[in-house]
Scaffold this motif. Structure first.
Motif, PDB file in Angstrom:
ATOM      1  N   LEU A  69      69.445  35.372  30.438  1.00 26.56           N
ATOM      2  CA  LEU A  69      69.915  35.681  31.785  1.00 26.56           C
ATOM      3  C   LEU A  69      71.020  34.734  32.225  1.00 26.56           C
ATOM      4  CD1 LEU A  69      66.557  36.346  33.697  1.00 26.56           C
ATOM      5  CD2 LEU A  69      68.175  38.033  32.810  1.00 26.56           C
ATOM      6  N   ARG A  70      70.901  33.467  31.849  1.00 27.69           N
ATOM      7  CA  ARG A  70      71.830  32.450  32.360  1.00 27.69           C
ATOM      8  C   ARG A  70      73.232  32.655  31.792  1.00 27.69           C
ATOM      9  NH1 ARG A  70      70.978  27.860  34.999  1.00 27.69           N
ATOM     10  NH2 ARG A  70      68.745  27.860  34.570  1.00 27.69           N
TER      11      ARG A  70
ATOM     12  N   VAL B 298      67.034  31.538  44.540  1.00 31.32           N
ATOM     13  CA  VAL B 298      66.213  31.823  43.357  1.00 31.32           C
ATOM     14  C   VAL B 298      67.067  32.435  42.246  1.00 31.32           C
ATOM     15  CG1 VAL B 298      64.342  33.267  42.471  1.00 31.32           C
ATOM     16  CG2 VAL B 298      64.052  32.051  44.638  1.00 31.32           C
ATOM     17  N   PHE B 299      67.856  33.439  42.576  1.00 28.28           N
ATOM     18  CA  PHE B 299      68.702  34.056  41.563  1.00 28.28           C
ATOM     19  C   PHE B 299      69.730  33.065  41.027  1.00 28.28           C
ATOM     20  CE2 PHE B 299      67.093  38.111  43.168  1.00 28.28           C
ATOM     21  CZ  PHE B 299      66.988  38.836  41.993  1.00 28.28           C
TER      22      PHE B 299
ATOM     23  N   LEU C 128      69.423  29.778  40.739  1.00 26.70           N
ATOM     24  CA  LEU C 128      68.777  28.840  39.827  1.00 26.70           C
ATOM     25  C   LEU C 128      68.500  29.480  38.478  1.00 26.70           C
ATOM     26  CD1 LEU C 128      66.243  27.182  42.315  1.00 26.70           C
ATOM     27  CD2 LEU C 128      68.185  26.050  41.201  1.00 26.70           C
ATOM     28  N   LEU C 129      68.164  30.765  38.464  1.00 28.62           N
ATOM     29  CA  LEU C 129      67.799  31.442  37.230  1.00 28.62           C
ATOM     30  C   LEU C 129      69.014  31.893  36.415  1.00 28.62           C
ATOM     31  CD1 LEU C 129      64.841  33.712  38.454  1.00 28.62           C
ATOM     32  CD2 LEU C 129      64.683  31.610  37.092  1.00 28.62           C
ATOM     33  N   ILE C 130      70.105  32.235  37.066  1.00 26.14           N
ATOM     34  CA  ILE C 130      71.191  32.956  36.388  1.00 26.14           C
ATOM     35  C   ILE C 130      72.459  32.135  36.218  1.00 26.14           C
ATOM     36  CG2 ILE C 130      72.785  34.910  36.648  1.00 26.14           C
ATOM     37  CD1 ILE C 130      70.431  36.422  37.973  1.00 26.14           C
TER      38      ILE C 130
ATOM     39  N   THR D 247      73.884  23.517  30.392  1.00 24.52           N
ATOM     40  CA  THR D 247      74.188  24.112  31.687  1.00 24.52           C
ATOM     41  C   THR D 247      75.577  23.790  32.178  1.00 24.52           C
ATOM     42  OG1 THR D 247      73.230  22.209  32.821  1.00 24.52           O
ATOM     43  CG2 THR D 247      71.776  24.075  32.395  1.00 24.52           C
TER      44      THR D 247
END
Length: 536
Positions: free
Chosen positions: A24-25, A199-200, A202-204, A5
């Motif tokens: 997605l990330r 939310v987006f 954290l996911l992307i 990350t």
């Protein structure tokens, strides 16, 4: 934090290229979508509250200075913290600072909605601004590191369009919320938007940082800059509210602010890792872009502050109707932002920026002719021209500032770009508020006497003239007749309109200066050389 990350840029300061996306990330366009949600929330708040100011003033019994601080507390906190926040992102990662900013901004918004006093509203507006400062430069830092060089300008252009469209849409959304719910709802709306952005994110979002990012923080520089800006804005607001521009106190604060700015500049040349590396300003386009953002925001936000009071106070429009009357401005900004982005990509920023500020100045001077009976069509034409002129600046100045900064200072450049806009907005609201107050103080007593009103003026009515609003309780005062109420209302409106003329004249003059500054801008070269950046 795991290696999956965190991606570091080349330690040499050059562009290591975009990080590889896994699912997605880290996907560039999904990253743009994720950060745009958070940016939209902060940009929206810079104007959505303007339409709620009359309702807040009435509900909480606030003075003009109190209402100014609802705007200025937010803008000033943003301006003071943005550059420091950019450094935090460069040092600890833009993903982390973005997510903390989104969460804190939404939480502070909710607390404001539950506040029952003007002091609490202003306090948490400041906190809201501090969290907003974390996410704005982080968004730019994420885009700068995620997108390949050949698509970066397009991404920044879209990012600028989101800011422009959100800023433009604030008055309409604010009008609907205030009229059909409450002024508190303009703050509560940030809670679900912030949750979606979190939310987006954290996911992307994939973290990025420069390997040679600053390892320490310039606390003396932060203190000097913060104190200087606070002293300047406070002095200007108090000059219009109670002190006057001939007061020793006013000039003590303004003079003290100038001394602190000078000390800040001196300290930055000596600091090991300065808050603002002054070597950045060796780039003439970057310096011009920064000044341009200050001047544009001064004219736009300062003027918009009083437009809402004109529409609701003098014209007697509801919040929704006020937002609808601003639709030509907001709609033109939304429509012309992508056109401005396309034009800037094709021909560079200079011509669109100069043309945009010329249109802005023309619109401001055109609004000098506003009266209580100005037709909706005439008003709409000037608002539309204003929106058409502002869009290229919202989009283009971002590319000019960030594109001309070294990669390792992308967070600082993003913070500088937004800080310039917030400083301009705070100064515009403060200076034009002082201009309005001074004009009202100089004319109200004379207008009252000329109207032949048989009783002495109440100081509260002079304060009402600063908003252009006739107090509802006036008609219920002892001995008040409908005829006398109408005469006093005319005095209040005429006095306000005299001040509004001066406000638009000053804003138009500032826009002319901005057009001249725009001549010095050019497309970002994305210079990566770090030599000489830290010190002059």
């Amino acid at each position: 934090m795991t290696s999956q990350t965190t991606i570091k840029e080349a330690s040499s300061g050059g562009d290591a290229g975009p990080a590889p996306a896994t699912g997605l990330r880290g996907h560039p366009w999904l990253t743009l979508f994720a950060v745009a949600i958070g940016v939209m929330m902060v940009a929206l708040d810079s104007t959505i509250v303007a339409i709620a100011n009359p309702a807040i003033q009435k509900d909480l019994g606030a003075s003009l200075a109190d209402v100014q601080w609802i705007t200025n507390g937010y803008l000033l906190a943003l301006a003071v913290a943005l550059i420091t926040a950019g450094k935090l992102g460069d040092r600890f990662g833009h993903r982390q600072t973005f997510l903390i900013g989104v969460t804190g901004f939404a939480a502070a918004s909710a607390i404001i909605g539950f506040s029952g006093s003007i002091s609490l509203v202003v306090t948490f507006r400041v906190l809201q601004g501090l969290f907003g400062a974390l996410l704005m430069p982080a968004a730019l830092g994420l885009l700068r590191a995620t997108f390949p060089a050949e698509r970066l300008n397009m991404a920044i252009g879209i990012w600028g369009m989101v800011i422009g469209a959100s800023t433009a849409g604030g008055p309409i959304l604010g009008g609907v919320l205030v009229e059909h719910a409450s002024w508190q709802s303009v703050f509560f709306i940030n809670v679900p938007v912030g949750a979606i952005a979190l939310v987006f994110g954290l996911l992307i979002l994939l973290d990025h940082r420069a390997a040679n990012a600053p390892r320490s923080f310039d606390f003396p520089g932060i203190a000097l800059l913060s104190t200087a800006m606070a002293a300047l804005v406070w002095g200007i607001i108090k000059a219009g509210d109670s002190w006057g521009f001939d007061s020793v106190s006013t000039w003590a604060f303004i003079g003290g602010a100038l001394v602190l700015f000078a000390l800040f500049a001196f300290w930055e040349t000596r600091a090991r890792e300065p808050l603002i590396p002054l070597g950045m300003f060796r780039s003439v386009p970057l310096s011009a872009g920064t000044v341009l953002m200050v001047l544009m925001a001064f004219a736009f936000m300062g003027g918009l502050f009083f437009v809402t009071f004109y529409l609701q106070g003098v014209r007697g429009l509801s919040p929704v109707d006020s937002g609808l009357h601003l639709l030509p401005l907001t709609g033109m900004m939304i429509v012309s932002s992508p056109l401005a982005g396309f034009l800037i990509t094709k021909v560079g920023p200079r011509v669109p920026l100069v043309g945009g500020m010329v249109c802005t100045a023309t619109a401001m001077f055109g609004l000098l002719g506003l009266t209580e009976n100005t037709s909706t069509l005439a008003m709409s034409l000037w608002f539309a021209l204003l929106g058409f002129g502002l869009a290229p600046v919202m989009v283009g100045a971002t590319e000019v500032i960030v594109g001309n900064a070294p990669l390792e200072l992308s967070g600082v450049a993003g913070g500088l770009q937004q800080a310039a806009m917030q400083v301009g907005g705070a100064l515009g609201t403060a200076v034009l508020g002082a201009v309005m107050s001074a004009k009202v103080q100089s004319e109200f007593a004379g207008n009252w006497k000329a109207a032949g009103i048989p009783v002495p003026p109440d100081p509260r009515l002079e304060q009402a003239a600063e908003f252009g609003t006739v107090p509802e309780e006036l008609a219920k005062a002892p001995g008040m007749t409908p005829e006398l109420t109408a005469v006093i209302g005319r005095v209040i409106h005429d006095t306000f309109m005299s001040g509004l003329v001066v406000v638009f004249a000053v804003a138009g003059g500032v826009a002319v200066v901005a057009a001249l500054v725009a001549l010095l801008t050019k497309r970002g070269v994305n210079a990566e050389a770090g030599a000489g950046v830290g010190h002059i």
